[in-house]
Design a protein around this motif. Structure first.
Motif, PDB file in Angstrom:
ATOM      1  N   GLY B 369      50.527  35.224  36.367  1.00 44.63           N
ATOM      2  CA  GLY B 369      50.720  34.845  37.769  1.00 44.63           C
ATOM      3  C   GLY B 369      49.584  35.370  38.639  1.00 44.63           C
ATOM      4  O   GLY B 369      49.062  34.656  39.504  1.00 44.63           O
ATOM      5  N   HIS B 370      49.187  36.619  38.371  1.00 41.54           N
ATOM      6  CA  HIS B 370      48.091  37.214  39.149  1.00 41.54           C
ATOM      7  C   HIS B 370      46.792  36.454  38.896  1.00 41.54           C
ATOM      8  O   HIS B 370      46.012  36.206  39.815  1.00 41.54           O
ATOM      9  N   PHE B 371      46.586  36.097  37.625  1.00 39.74           N
ATOM     10  CA  PHE B 371      45.366  35.364  37.255  1.00 39.74           C
ATOM     11  C   PHE B 371      45.314  34.027  37.993  1.00 39.74           C
ATOM     12  O   PHE B 371      44.292  33.647  38.571  1.00 39.74           O
ATOM     13  N   VAL B 372      46.459  33.324  37.996  1.00 44.35           N
ATOM     14  CA  VAL B 372      46.505  31.993  38.637  1.00 44.35           C
ATOM     15  C   VAL B 372      46.204  32.119  40.128  1.00 44.35           C
ATOM     16  O   VAL B 372      45.385  31.371  40.690  1.00 44.35           O
ATOM     17  N   VAL B 373      46.856  33.096  40.795  1.00 41.70           N
ATOM     18  CA  VAL B 373      46.657  33.261  42.248  1.00 41.70           C
ATOM     19  C   VAL B 373      45.201  33.633  42.534  1.00 41.70           C
ATOM     20  O   VAL B 373      44.572  33.085  43.446  1.00 41.70           O
ATOM     21  N   GLU B 374      44.669  34.560  41.733  1.00 41.35           N
ATOM     22  CA  GLU B 374      43.281  34.993  41.944  1.00 41.35           C
ATOM     23  C   GLU B 374      42.306  33.827  41.833  1.00 41.35           C
ATOM     24  O   GLU B 374      41.425  33.640  42.679  1.00 41.35           O
ATOM     25  N   ARG B 375      42.491  32.998  40.792  1.00 41.95           N
ATOM     26  CA  ARG B 375      41.556  31.887  40.558  1.00 41.95           C
ATOM     27  C   ARG B 375      41.731  30.781  41.615  1.00 41.95           C
ATOM     28  O   ARG B 375      40.765  30.176  42.039  1.00 41.95           O
ATOM     29  N   LEU B 376      42.991  30.563  42.006  1.00 37.68           N
ATOM     30  CA  LEU B 376      43.211  29.559  43.052  1.00 37.68           C
ATOM     31  C   LEU B 376      42.610  30.018  44.377  1.00 37.68           C
ATOM     32  O   LEU B 376      42.057  29.211  45.136  1.00 37.68           O
ATOM     33  N   ASN B 377      42.715  31.319  44.655  1.00 34.38           N
ATOM     34  CA  ASN B 377      42.097  31.858  45.879  1.00 34.38           C
ATOM     35  C   ASN B 377      40.604  31.565  45.896  1.00 34.38           C
ATOM     36  O   ASN B 377      40.059  31.095  46.895  1.00 34.38           O
ATOM     37  N   ILE B 378      39.963  31.848  44.765  1.00 39.25           N
ATOM     38  CA  ILE B 378      38.502  31.643  44.699  1.00 39.25           C
ATOM     39  C   ILE B 378      38.167  30.155  44.833  1.00 39.25           C
ATOM     40  O   ILE B 378      37.307  29.757  45.623  1.00 39.25           O
ATOM     41  N   ALA B 379      38.900  29.340  44.047  1.00 39.18           N
ATOM     42  CA  ALA B 379      38.582  27.902  44.024  1.00 39.18           C
ATOM     43  C   ALA B 379      38.831  27.234  45.369  1.00 39.18           C
ATOM     44  O   ALA B 379      38.064  26.359  45.786  1.00 39.18           O
ATOM     45  N   VAL B 380      39.897  27.653  46.059  1.00 42.50           N
ATOM     46  CA  VAL B 380      40.232  26.966  47.319  1.00 42.50           C
ATOM     47  C   VAL B 380      39.512  27.611  48.506  1.00 42.50           C
ATOM     48  O   VAL B 380      38.821  26.923  49.262  1.00 42.50           O
ATOM     49  N   ILE B 381      39.659  28.929  48.647  1.00 45.50           N
ATOM     50  CA  ILE B 381      39.082  29.585  49.844  1.00 45.50           C
ATOM     51  C   ILE B 381      37.551  29.620  49.755  1.00 45.50           C
ATOM     52  O   ILE B 381      36.858  29.406  50.738  1.00 45.50           O
ATOM     53  N   GLY B 382      37.041  29.879  48.555  1.00 48.00           N
ATOM     54  CA  GLY B 382      35.582  29.908  48.391  1.00 48.00           C
ATOM     55  C   GLY B 382      34.999  28.525  48.146  1.00 48.00           C
ATOM     56  O   GLY B 382      33.856  28.251  48.509  1.00 48.00           O
ATOM     57  N   GLY B 383      35.797  27.645  47.509  1.00 49.29           N
ATOM     58  CA  GLY B 383      35.269  26.343  47.088  1.00 49.29           C
ATOM     59  C   GLY B 383      35.230  25.290  48.184  1.00 49.29           C
ATOM     60  O   GLY B 383      34.299  24.487  48.232  1.00 49.29           O
ATOM     61  N   LEU B 384      36.243  25.308  49.064  1.00 47.18           N
ATOM     62  CA  LEU B 384      36.306  24.245  50.084  1.00 47.18           C
ATOM     63  C   LEU B 384      35.098  24.257  51.032  1.00 47.18           C
ATOM     64  O   LEU B 384      34.524  23.192  51.300  1.00 47.18           O
TER      65      LEU B 384
END
Lengths: 92, 497
Positions: B369-384
């Protein structure tokens, strides 16, 4: 509008200084009960006056109210940033 | 306060924020950009030239429409303004639609590059490019959850009221928590306004059974709430429309005082004796989405009976719609709303980062769960932001006459975002953050350079004509580049320490 916005930031600044920790960090002395009351009253009065000037002078009023609310948020953020810088300096 | 109630509120705030946080970040980020929809479109169509709206412009438009159209069902003249600088003519023959963009020289026809411009962000923020697949329902549902997260947040961060105006700088988690609470508090009016108005825009769609019950369908309900004009008889005898607008202009000036009060002129059935002209006023005088309208005969310019007053429900909806789009806002207010939109995006982003960091401090071994949240944070907040910069870059780098150019720009946006997802998956978290921020900064610095390299005359003209839209765009992009760079350097230094 400029008068209203200026009064708003002045009022918010007074209200923030009516809080003990911000006053102490800014002026390096404790806030007395009497001073606290005076600054608080001044803050609320200036904010009230800001609303009064908004309704009296600004046109069209609905759009001016949206502006006033927008500035309210930004001013709170600005004052918080100023206080946090002062607190950080005082800490160092 | 009842401890069970507080606990329930904390649970609700945490989970509503976590489940829809990334989606809400995307909606608010692209929605904030939509405040500058015409300005972004203007920057993305540099072929457009500065045209001042005058009475002459209208008469030249009529002359052009008389030249190029025969028996059209509709003519429309979209007058230029500072925000769009786009003077365009539209006409329709049955289902056939035509558009013509004109330049300052009245005979000059301009062909701006094929792009969705700022409209891409506007459409994306309310439909997620899934208009036919329930995108608007997903966004409406998210807006409802945002309101839930805000109200439950008041109870979750209730200590803020005693620590008002406080932002403790120093440790990342403490600063972020204070910022999250403060930003949450000061954006409450904005979030309530923007979410409730967003829901209100599609209220009829979200309540289909009521619409069916009361009016026999969504379209019928819309018509019943805001009645339109009478249908023009297509078999009425034909007559040429007027070619000099002065007669109408004089009548308009009696109703609307001030310069440049007209936004748009529509001729309905211009070649019919019963044809009419609908003149729309500019929108900066009312909160409502619908500005004032006047109706005239298209043959002789005589005033006709206007629109019947819309029902109270329709008027309330129009005001909510207007508040959401903020078309009434002058440049200062628009910047203010844009900043509040970005602040709300930062509020959501900080909430997601706090959730993760607090839990990572508590566990020895991070879980899935932590891994998923961490990666989604990077992909969405950093990626957009990186995908957005790539979208702007593609506007300048793709060949101007490329077939399907507008769609390709959108594809570049999504492909870049996809690459960000891959980077977030395969790079260590801190390095992935730094990589994406540096790439965004690089893109931001590259954009004005490419623009200058391609056509330095654009910048010269913008400076000489004091085209604030063009100049502010370039300056803002450079500022964002600086912010991304500083953030990346700060994260790298923190990582090294």
């Amino acid at each position: 509008m400029i008068i209203s916005i200026s009064l708003q930031i002045f009022g918010l600044l007074c209200l923030s200084l009516a809080m003990e920790k911000h006053f102490k960090a800014t002026f390096a002395r404790p806030l007395t009960q009497q001073l606290k009351l005076s600054v608080k009253v001044l803050g609320f009065f200036a904010t009230g006056l800001s609303v009064f000037f908004l309704l009296l002078l600004a046109h069209p009023i609905p759009i001016s109210i949206v502006k006033w609310m927008g500035f309210l948020s930004v001013h709170i953020l600005l004052i918080s940033l100023i206080h946090s810088r002062i607190a950080l300096k005082a800490k160092r | 306060m009842n401890p069970d109630f507080t606990k329930s509120m904390i649970w609700l705030h945490t989970h509503s924020g976590l489940v829809l946080g990334w989606l809400l970040f995307v909606i608010f980020f692209t929605g904030s950009l939509s405040y500058f929809n015409p300005e972004i479109s203007q920057w993305m169509k540099p072929e457009l030239v500065n045209v001042t709206s005058t009475e002459n412009v209208i008469n030249h438009s009529l002359k052009k429409l008389h030249q190029v159209t025969v028996n059209s069902d509709m003519w429309r003249i979209n007058l230029p303004n500072e925000r769009t600088q786009h003077w365009s003519l539209q006409w329709r023959n049955g289902s056939e639609r035509h558009v013509l963009s004109l330049g300052a020289n009245f005979d000059q026809v301009i062909k701006p590059r094929d792009t969705y411009g700022g409209n891409f962000f506007r459409k994306f923020h309310y439909s997620l490019q899934l208009r036919d697949y329930g995108g608007r329902y997903i966004v409406g549902f998210s807006a409802m959850f945002m309101l839930v997260a805000v109200f439950s947040g008041i109870f979750t961060h209730r200590r803020l009221f005693s620590n008002f105006f406080t932002l403790r700088l120093g440790k990342l988690l403490t600063t972020l928590t204070d910022f999250h609470a403060l930003a949450g508090l000061i954006t409450i009016p904005y979030i309530i306004m923007v979410c409730s108005s967003g829901i209100m825009i599609y209220a009829i769609m979200y309540l289909p059974f009521s619409a069916d019950h009361f009016a026999g369908g969504q379209r019928n309900l819309s018509r019943a709430l805001s009645p339109g004009l009478e249908v023009i008889d297509k078999n009425a005898p034909s007559q040429l429309p007027l070619s000099d607008f002065t007669v109408v202009q004089n009548k308009i000036e009696q109703h609307w005082q001030g310069q440049n009060q007209i936004r748009r002129i529509t001729f309905e059935q211009p070649f019919s004796r019963e044809g009419r002209i609908i003149v729309d006023r500019v929108k900066n005088l009312t909160l409502s989405k619908q500005s004032e309208r006047l109706v005239f005969s298209s043959n002789d310019g005589k005033p006709l009976q206007g629109y019947a007053q819309a029902s109270n429900a329709a008027q309330v909806r129009r005001i909510f719609f207007g508040l959401h789009e903020a078309q009434f806002a002058d440049i200062g207010l628009r910047w203010l709303l844009f900043l509040l939109g970005l602040l709300t995006s930062a509020l959501i982003a900080s909430g997601l980062i706090i959730w993760l960091n607090k839990r990572l401090l508590r566990v020895k071994q991070p879980q899935l769960g932590h891994f998923v949240v961490e990666r989604l944070n990077i992909a969405v907040i950093g990626g957009l932001p990186l995908a957005t910069v790539a979208f702007f870059l593609s506007n300048r780098l793709l060949p101007q006459l490329l077939e399907g150019r507008a769609i390709m720009e959108v594809q570049v946006f999504f492909l870049t975002w996809m690459v960000c997802v891959l980077v977030s998956l395969f790079r260590p978290a801190k390095k992935a953050w730094v990589d994406l921020l540096l790439a965004s900064a690089f893109g931001c610095y590259l954009l004005p350079i490419i623009d200058l390299y391609q056509d330095s005359q654009r910048m010269k003209d913008a400076i000489l004509e004091v085209n604030l839209v063009y100049l502010t765009f370039a300056l803002f992009i450079l500022l964002m580049g600086f912010v991304f760079m500083k953030l990346a350097c700060w994260l790298r230094a923190k990582d090294a320490a």
